[in-house]
Design a protein around this motif. Structure first.
Motif, short mmCIF file in Angstrom:
data_model
loop_
_atom_site.label_atom_id
_atom_site.label_comp_id
_atom_site.label_asym_id
_atom_site.label_seq_id
_atom_site.Cartn_x
_atom_site.Cartn_y
_atom_site.Cartn_z
N CYS A 71 12.71 23.65 -16.73
CA CYS A 71 11.56 22.97 -16.12
C CYS A 71 12.07 21.70 -15.42
CB CYS A 71 10.56 22.60 -17.22
SG CYS A 71 9.12 21.72 -16.62
N LEU A 73 9.86 19.48 -13.90
CA LEU A 73 8.70 18.63 -13.59
C LEU A 73 8.97 17.18 -13.96
CD1 LEU A 73 5.76 18.48 -12.63
CD2 LEU A 73 5.04 19.02 -14.95
N CYS A 74 9.54 16.97 -15.11
CA CYS A 74 9.76 15.58 -15.54
C CYS A 74 11.23 15.39 -15.90
CB CYS A 74 8.80 15.21 -16.67
SG CYS A 74 9.40 15.49 -18.33
N ARG A 76 12.90 15.06 -18.37
CA ARG A 76 13.51 15.74 -19.53
C ARG A 76 14.21 17.02 -19.11
NH1 ARG A 76 12.76 13.15 -23.75
NH2 ARG A 76 11.13 11.58 -23.68
N ASN A 77 13.72 17.66 -18.03
CA ASN A 77 14.33 18.88 -17.52
C ASN A 77 14.62 19.88 -18.65
OD1 ASN A 77 14.56 18.15 -14.64
ND2 ASN A 77 15.91 16.55 -15.41
N CYS A 78 13.62 20.14 -19.46
CA CYS A 78 13.80 21.01 -20.65
C CYS A 78 14.35 22.38 -20.26
CB CYS A 78 12.47 21.27 -21.33
SG CYS A 78 11.67 19.82 -22.03
N LEU A 80 14.40 26.01 -21.75
CA LEU A 80 13.58 26.66 -22.78
C LEU A 80 13.74 28.17 -22.75
CD1 LEU A 80 10.30 24.66 -21.98
CD2 LEU A 80 11.82 24.22 -23.90
N GLY A 86 7.83 23.18 -24.54
CA GLY A 86 8.44 22.01 -23.94
C GLY A 86 8.21 20.77 -24.78
N PHE A 87 8.99 19.74 -24.52
CA PHE A 87 8.86 18.48 -25.25
C PHE A 87 7.43 17.94 -25.16
CE2 PHE A 87 9.17 13.84 -25.55
CZ PHE A 87 10.00 13.66 -26.63
N CYS A 88 6.78 18.22 -24.02
CA CYS A 88 5.42 17.72 -23.79
C CYS A 88 4.36 18.48 -24.58
CB CYS A 88 5.08 17.80 -22.30
SG CYS A 88 5.24 19.49 -21.66
N ARG A 91 3.68 23.09 -22.19
CA ARG A 91 4.30 24.09 -21.30
C ARG A 91 5.20 25.00 -22.10
NH1 ARG A 91 4.21 22.64 -15.87
NH2 ARG A 91 2.52 21.14 -15.79
N HIS A 98 7.49 30.38 -16.46
CA HIS A 98 7.08 29.15 -17.15
C HIS A 98 5.58 28.93 -16.93
CE1 HIS A 98 7.80 25.53 -19.25
NE2 HIS A 98 7.91 24.70 -18.23
N ASN A 137 4.72 13.60 -22.29
CA ASN A 137 6.18 13.73 -22.26
C ASN A 137 6.90 12.49 -22.80
OD1 ASN A 137 5.51 12.14 -20.12
ND2 ASN A 137 6.53 13.36 -18.55
S1 SF4 Z 1 8.69 17.77 -21.21
FE1 SF4 Z 1 7.29 19.34 -20.39
S2 SF4 Z 1 7.05 18.72 -18.24
FE2 SF4 Z 1 8.87 17.67 -18.99
S3 SF4 Z 1 10.58 19.02 -18.47
FE3 SF4 Z 1 9.94 19.51 -20.59
S4 SF4 Z 1 8.49 21.22 -20.33
FE4 SF4 Z 1 8.70 20.25 -18.33
#
Ligand code: SF4
Length: 389
Positions: A71, A73-74, A76-78, A80, A86-88, A91, A98, A137
């Motif tokens: 991911c 988006l943020c 963290r670039n998880c 998965l 996701g950390f958030c 997601r 995803h 996040n």
């Molecule tokens: S914390 Fe959520 S939004 Fe951020 S990279 Fe991980 S999955 Fe994506």
């Protein structure tokens, strides 16, 4: 959130009065609003409720292999694997794709004064149709909305409210803006973006209150539809971000710069939490950064901390610390510096940077006087940064 489930169940007129009082909206009870509440209650009886999930394929991710995505988006670039969250907490990849699990299923829906965001240079005394979903996040130890931000959507009460319904409600109830707020709006990015696009075509402005933890590509796309933003600048050291929020200072600074460059009306909030981030040298550096990088006409709010969540052991911020920070910011020539969460303090009002006269008098979220006329000081004609009409 006192009234986060406003739309979830049928409520009596008396109960609604009580909820309005709790949320501090100060809004008169309108028969139209009652009507919306009742209709939404009926709709949500069919769709919505505790743990209600509505999914949509996520934007900004790449396939690593058949079983794994990354991911973007943020920051963290998880990375998965299918079924991992996701950390958030909002997601998750399924079958190699995803997904956002918080598309059109907000857990908080309110009508707020815009001053509550806080946005002080943006249509004063107007109202914002405000939405939030579960998840975040960051992991701020003092989060005021931890009951929804630190939970996955399975553990909150959510209602079905698709983008068009959000905009229709905002229009119907004469809200000038839609606010993406309370939790971190970036984690419900697709819902926010789709709603913002429709809002633009309906004459409604879009604002968001964010922690700024968003990667540049999504930030750039969002900026096309955003009119205003309040970004939390939680401290001015990576050490503070790591210890208290598990975040990244650099990304936040980049987001602030990017939004400003894209002509979004940006305001900044710094919650001062003694003894964690009240070092005046660091506050001075932050003010210098704001002045040099995004301009001294960027409004800055120093906000008072109240003990909550994992920091109940600390004391509320002494008002004199907020006043000291404000003095420093003004010495660094920032033009609009506010003190938040101290109702009645002179630092809640806006003053003309040229003649010093009071332009907008506020107490709490109420605007008592407004001397900004067509974006200028009524007394000396100086232009005041912001969105005024
Ligand atoms: S914390 Fe959520 S939004 Fe951020 S990279 Fe991980 S999955 Fe994506």
């Amino acid at each position: 959130m006192m009234n986060k489930n406003l739309f979830r169940k049928r409520i009596s007129r008396r109960e609604f009065c009580r909820l309005c009082a709790l949320s501090g909206t100060g809004l008169a009870i309108s028969p139209l609003l009652m009507d919306l509440l009742e209709k939404s209650a009926q709709a949500s009886e069919e769709k919505g409720g505790k743990g209600f999930i509505n999914i949509k394929e996520a934007m900004f991710y790449e396939k690593v292999d058949n079983n794994t995505i990354q991911c973007h988006l943020c920051p963290r670039n998880c990375i998965l694997k299918n079924g991992m969250r996701g950390f958030c907490r909002a997601r998750e990849p399924r079958n190699g794709k995803h997904y956002s699990l918080v598309y059109a299923n907000p857990t908080a829906v309110h009508i707020d004064p815009i001053e509550k965001k806080p946005l002080f240079h943006f249509l004063p005394a107007s109202t914002a149709f405000s939405i939030a979903t579960a998840g975040c996040n960051l992991r701020c130890k003092y989060c005021q909305n931890w009951q929804i931000s630190q939970l996955p959507p399975e553990e909150t009460s959510n209602q079905y409210l698709p983008p068009r319904a959000v905009v229709e409600a905002a229009v119907k109830y004469k809200c000038s803006t839609i606010a993406y707020t309370y939790t971190e709006p970036s984690i419900f990015y697709e819902y926010m973006l789709d709603t913002a696009k429709i809002a633009k075509t309906s004459g409604i402005k879009n604002i968001y209150h964010s922690n700024g933890s968003l990667n540049p590509n999504p930030a750039e796309e969002l900026a096309q539809y955003l009119d205003g933003a309040n970004i939390d600048l939680k401290g001015f050291s990576q050490e503070f971000y790591s210890k208290i929020s598990q975040g990244y200072l650099d990304t936040v600074l980049n987001t602030i710069k990017l939004l400003k460059k894209k002509s979004v009306q940006v305001e900044i909030t710094n919650l001062i939490v003694p003894p964690l981030n009240d070092d005046m040298k660091s506050i001075r550096k932050m003010c210098q950064w704001i002045r040099d990088e995004v301009g001294r006409d960027t409004p800055l709010h120093f906000s008072r901390f109240s003990p909550t969540y994992k920091l109940k052991n600390l004391s509320p911020t002494p008002v004199k610390i907020l006043e000291e920070a404000r003095k420093i910011a003004m010495r660094e020539r920032l033009q609009y510096v506010y003190i938040g969460n101290v109702p009645g303090h002179e630092g809640e009002s806006t003053y003309c940077p040229r003649d010093g006269k009071m332009l907008i008098r506020r107490i709490g979220y109420k605007v008592l006087e407004n001397n900004v006329v067509k974006g200028k000081c009524k007394f000396c004609g100086t232009e005041i940064a912001g969105v005024w009409h």
